[in-house]
Design a protein around this motif. Structure first.
Motif, PDB file in Angstrom:
ATOM      1  N   THR A   1       0.862  -1.174   0.000  1.00  9.22           N
ATOM      2  CA  THR A   1       0.000   0.000   0.000  1.00  9.22           C
ATOM      3  C   THR A   1       0.904   1.230   0.000  1.00  9.22           C
ATOM      4  O   THR A   1       1.774   1.354   0.870  1.00  9.22           O
ATOM      5  CB  THR A   1      -0.904   0.025   1.246  1.00  9.22           C
ATOM      6  OG1 THR A   1      -1.748  -1.124   1.229  1.00  9.22           O
ATOM      7  CG2 THR A   1      -1.761   1.279   1.264  1.00  9.22           C
TER       8      THR A   1
ATOM      9  N   ASP B   1       1.207   5.373   0.165  1.00  2.00           N
ATOM     10  CA  ASP B   1       0.468   6.536   0.655  1.00  2.00           C
ATOM     11  C   ASP B   1       1.335   7.789   0.618  1.00  2.00           C
ATOM     12  O   ASP B   1       2.575   7.724   0.710  1.00  2.00           O
ATOM     13  CB  ASP B   1       0.009   6.320   2.095  1.00  2.00           C
ATOM     14  CG  ASP B   1      -1.094   5.294   2.221  1.00  2.00           C
ATOM     15  OD1 ASP B   1      -2.019   5.327   1.398  1.00  2.00           O
ATOM     16  OD2 ASP B   1      -1.013   4.450   3.136  1.00  2.00           O
TER      17      ASP B   1
ATOM     18  N   ILE C   1      -2.882  11.505   5.719  1.00  4.85           N
ATOM     19  CA  ILE C   1      -2.779  10.852   4.414  1.00  4.85           C
ATOM     20  C   ILE C   1      -3.825  11.452   3.480  1.00  4.85           C
ATOM     21  O   ILE C   1      -5.025  11.393   3.756  1.00  4.85           O
ATOM     22  CB  ILE C   1      -2.963   9.331   4.549  1.00  4.85           C
ATOM     23  CG1 ILE C   1      -1.843   8.749   5.413  1.00  4.85           C
ATOM     24  CG2 ILE C   1      -2.968   8.665   3.171  1.00  4.85           C
ATOM     25  CD1 ILE C   1      -2.008   7.276   5.720  1.00  4.85           C
TER      26      ILE C   1
ATOM     27  N   SER D   1      -4.587   4.103   1.331  1.00  6.09           N
ATOM     28  CA  SER D   1      -5.304   4.214   2.606  1.00  6.09           C
ATOM     29  C   SER D   1      -6.462   5.193   2.552  1.00  6.09           C
ATOM     30  O   SER D   1      -7.181   5.342   3.549  1.00  6.09           O
ATOM     31  CB  SER D   1      -4.340   4.625   3.727  1.00  6.09           C
ATOM     32  OG  SER D   1      -3.391   3.617   3.969  1.00  6.09           O
TER      33      SER D   1
ATOM     34  N   ASN E   1     -10.055   6.187   1.695  1.00  4.26           N
ATOM     35  CA  ASN E   1     -11.305   5.463   1.463  1.00  4.26           C
ATOM     36  C   ASN E   1     -11.909   5.903   0.130  1.00  4.26           C
ATOM     37  O   ASN E   1     -12.246   7.074  -0.039  1.00  4.26           O
ATOM     38  CB  ASN E   1     -12.281   5.755   2.608  1.00  4.26           C
ATOM     39  CG  ASN E   1     -13.543   4.919   2.545  1.00  4.26           C
ATOM     40  OD1 ASN E   1     -14.115   4.731   1.485  1.00  4.26           O
ATOM     41  ND2 ASN E   1     -13.983   4.435   3.681  1.00  4.26           N
TER      42      ASN E   1
ATOM     43  N   GLY F   1      -8.745  10.023   4.132  1.00  5.93           N
ATOM     44  CA  GLY F   1      -7.548   9.286   4.455  1.00  5.93           C
ATOM     45  C   GLY F   1      -7.481   9.035   5.953  1.00  5.93           C
ATOM     46  O   GLY F   1      -8.490   8.972   6.645  1.00  5.93           O
ATOM     47  N   LEU F   2      -6.274   8.896   6.472  1.00 10.93           N
ATOM     48  CA  LEU F   2      -6.070   8.615   7.884  1.00 10.93           C
ATOM     49  C   LEU F   2      -5.246   9.718   8.516  1.00 10.93           C
ATOM     50  O   LEU F   2      -4.417  10.349   7.863  1.00 10.93           O
ATOM     51  CB  LEU F   2      -5.341   7.277   8.061  1.00 10.93           C
ATOM     52  CG  LEU F   2      -6.037   6.027   7.527  1.00 10.93           C
ATOM     53  CD1 LEU F   2      -5.105   4.828   7.661  1.00 10.93           C
ATOM     54  CD2 LEU F   2      -7.328   5.770   8.278  1.00 10.93           C
TER      55      LEU F   2
ATOM     56  N   ARG G   1      -2.564   9.934  11.487  1.00  6.01           N
ATOM     57  CA  ARG G   1      -1.781   9.055  12.326  1.00  6.01           C
ATOM     58  C   ARG G   1      -0.786   9.877  13.139  1.00  6.01           C
ATOM     59  O   ARG G   1      -0.225  10.861  12.644  1.00  6.01           O
ATOM     60  CB  ARG G   1      -1.018   8.031  11.475  1.00  6.01           C
ATOM     61  CG  ARG G   1      -1.902   7.239  10.530  1.00  6.01           C
ATOM     62  CD  ARG G   1      -2.890   6.392  11.271  1.00  6.01           C
ATOM     63  NE  ARG G   1      -2.236   5.384  12.097  1.00  6.01           N
ATOM     64  CZ  ARG G   1      -2.795   4.778  13.136  1.00  6.01           C
ATOM     65  NH1 ARG G   1      -4.033   5.104  13.489  1.00  6.01           N
ATOM     66  NH2 ARG G   1      -2.135   3.867  13.811  1.00  6.01           N
TER      67      ARG G   1
ATOM     68  N   THR H   1       4.759   6.487  13.508  1.00  7.07           N
ATOM     69  CA  THR H   1       4.614   6.091  12.109  1.00  7.07           C
ATOM     70  C   THR H   1       5.837   6.500  11.310  1.00  7.07           C
ATOM     71  O   THR H   1       6.521   7.477  11.635  1.00  7.07           O
ATOM     72  CB  THR H   1       3.379   6.753  11.479  1.00  7.07           C
ATOM     73  OG1 THR H   1       3.508   8.181  11.579  1.00  7.07           O
ATOM     74  CG2 THR H   1       2.103   6.323  12.184  1.00  7.07           C
TER      75      THR H   1
ATOM     76  N   THR I   1       6.348  -0.498   7.708  1.00  7.78           N
ATOM     77  CA  THR I   1       6.238   0.609   6.756  1.00  7.78           C
ATOM     78  C   THR I   1       7.588   1.286   6.604  1.00  7.78           C
ATOM     79  O   THR I   1       8.280   1.531   7.598  1.00  7.78           O
ATOM     80  CB  THR I   1       5.209   1.654   7.233  1.00  7.78           C
ATOM     81  OG1 THR I   1       3.982   1.009   7.504  1.00  7.78           O
ATOM     82  CG2 THR I   1       5.004   2.730   6.188  1.00  7.78           C
TER      83      THR I   1
ATOM     84  N   ARG J   1       3.644   0.302   2.645  1.00  7.63           N
ATOM     85  CA  ARG J   1       3.254  -0.423   3.847  1.00  7.63           C
ATOM     86  C   ARG J   1       2.818  -1.840   3.526  1.00  7.63           C
ATOM     87  O   ARG J   1       2.080  -2.077   2.565  1.00  7.63           O
ATOM     88  CB  ARG J   1       2.100   0.296   4.546  1.00  7.63           C
ATOM     89  CG  ARG J   1       1.727  -0.323   5.892  1.00  7.63           C
ATOM     90  CD  ARG J   1       0.547   0.375   6.546  1.00  7.63           C
ATOM     91  NE  ARG J   1      -0.730  -0.035   5.963  1.00  7.63           N
ATOM     92  CZ  ARG J   1      -1.479   0.727   5.199  1.00  7.63           C
ATOM     93  NH1 ARG J   1      -1.100   1.954   4.907  1.00  7.63           N
ATOM     94  NH2 ARG J   1      -2.620   0.269   4.712  1.00  7.63           N
TER      95      ARG J   1
END
Length: 268
Positions: A110, A112, A123, A128, A130, A136-137, A139, A144, A206, A225
């Motif tokens: 994956t 990103d 992100i 990642s 949707n 995104g996310l 984090r 990370t 990652t 990742r």
């Protein structure tokens, strides 16, 4: 003396408290809760229901919120969507998607792309995100690989690790001390990439590299990742090399249009 008066006495412009509250109200929708009532907004903001309702109605009038006529619940409005799309295009993120897709196919991972948003890596493009919602996310930076890159090559004014919130542990491998984090960032800069080996979730590995701007700071962070069975110690250099190649391409693609031609000429 009222809060507004104290704020103005400190040098903030008139109405700063109202602006801050309005932005905080919009941030209540950041974690995609769907529609919220005035009472729910009030609880999240620790304000009275009447104050939250007045703020929400003001944002409805400006198009930043919408209110369902039947349920009276609030949701994000078209002005937020318009500005969000405009920001993504101004940052060139739409041009990054084909490159990320190609990197993901070539590596079986994956891929990103993230920027910094306060104490988080956000992100904005990649696997990642949707596909249904476009979200995104977010984090934490310290746990990370994306976040470590954004810290290691931070822009001036964003380099103070003491300003970060407490470094929470997500697994027993998470860095939770500032001295340890500083040492880790030194290693990241020396190696040219960051690694997250089960620090945010077990079974996830990652590798991330910087997408640098003209001054050598992280315009964004790029990550691949997968699991330790895929990104093995032996193959890690290969994944990092592929990520760096993609990052170099994005360093040109993410430039503002006015700068892209001159940069391409220099490369050529």
């Amino acid at each position: 003396m009222t809060t507004d008066a104290r704020t103005n006495a400190a040098g903030a412009p008139p109405g700063a408290q109202a602006v801050t509250r309005a932005l905080r109200l919009l941030h209540c929708f950041r974690d995609n809760p769907g529609e919220l009532t005035a009472s729910q907004l009030a609880r999240r903001m620790e304000l009275s229901v009447s104050t939250a309702h007045r703020l929400a109605r003001t944002l409805v009038a400006a198009g930043f919120l919408e209110q369902d006529e039947r349920s009276a619940r609030y949701r994000l409005g078209p002005s937020v969507a318009e500005l969000g799309q405009l920001s993504l295009h101004q940052r060139g993120m739409h041009r990054a998607v084909p490159e990320l897709d190609a990197l993901a196919r070539a590596t079986g991972t994956t891929a990103d792309l993230a920027i910094r948003g306060g104490a988080h890596a956000v992100i904005l493009a990649g696997g990642s995100v949707n596909p249904a919602s476009g979200l995104g996310l977010r984090r934490p930076l310290h746990s990370t690989a994306l976040g470590k890159v954004l810290l290691a090559w931070a822009r001036p004014g964003e380099q103070d690790l003491d300003a970060l919130p407490p470094l929470g542990a997500h697994t027993d491998r998470t860095i939770t001390g500032l001295a340890e984090l500083r040492a880790e960032l030194d290693r990241v800069r020396a190696a040219g990439y960051a690694l997250n080996d089960g620090e945010s979730a077990y079974g996830v590995r990652t590798a991330a590299v910087p997408v640098l701007d003209a001054e050598g700071h992280a315009h964004a962070a790029l990550a691949v990742r997968s699991t330790p069975d895929v990104i093995t110690d032996a193959r890690l250099p290969w994944f990092v090399t592929r990520a760096h190649a993609c990052a170099r391409a994005l360093e040109i693609l993410l430039l503002p249009p006015s700068q892209r031609h001159s940069a391409t000429d220099v490369v050529g």
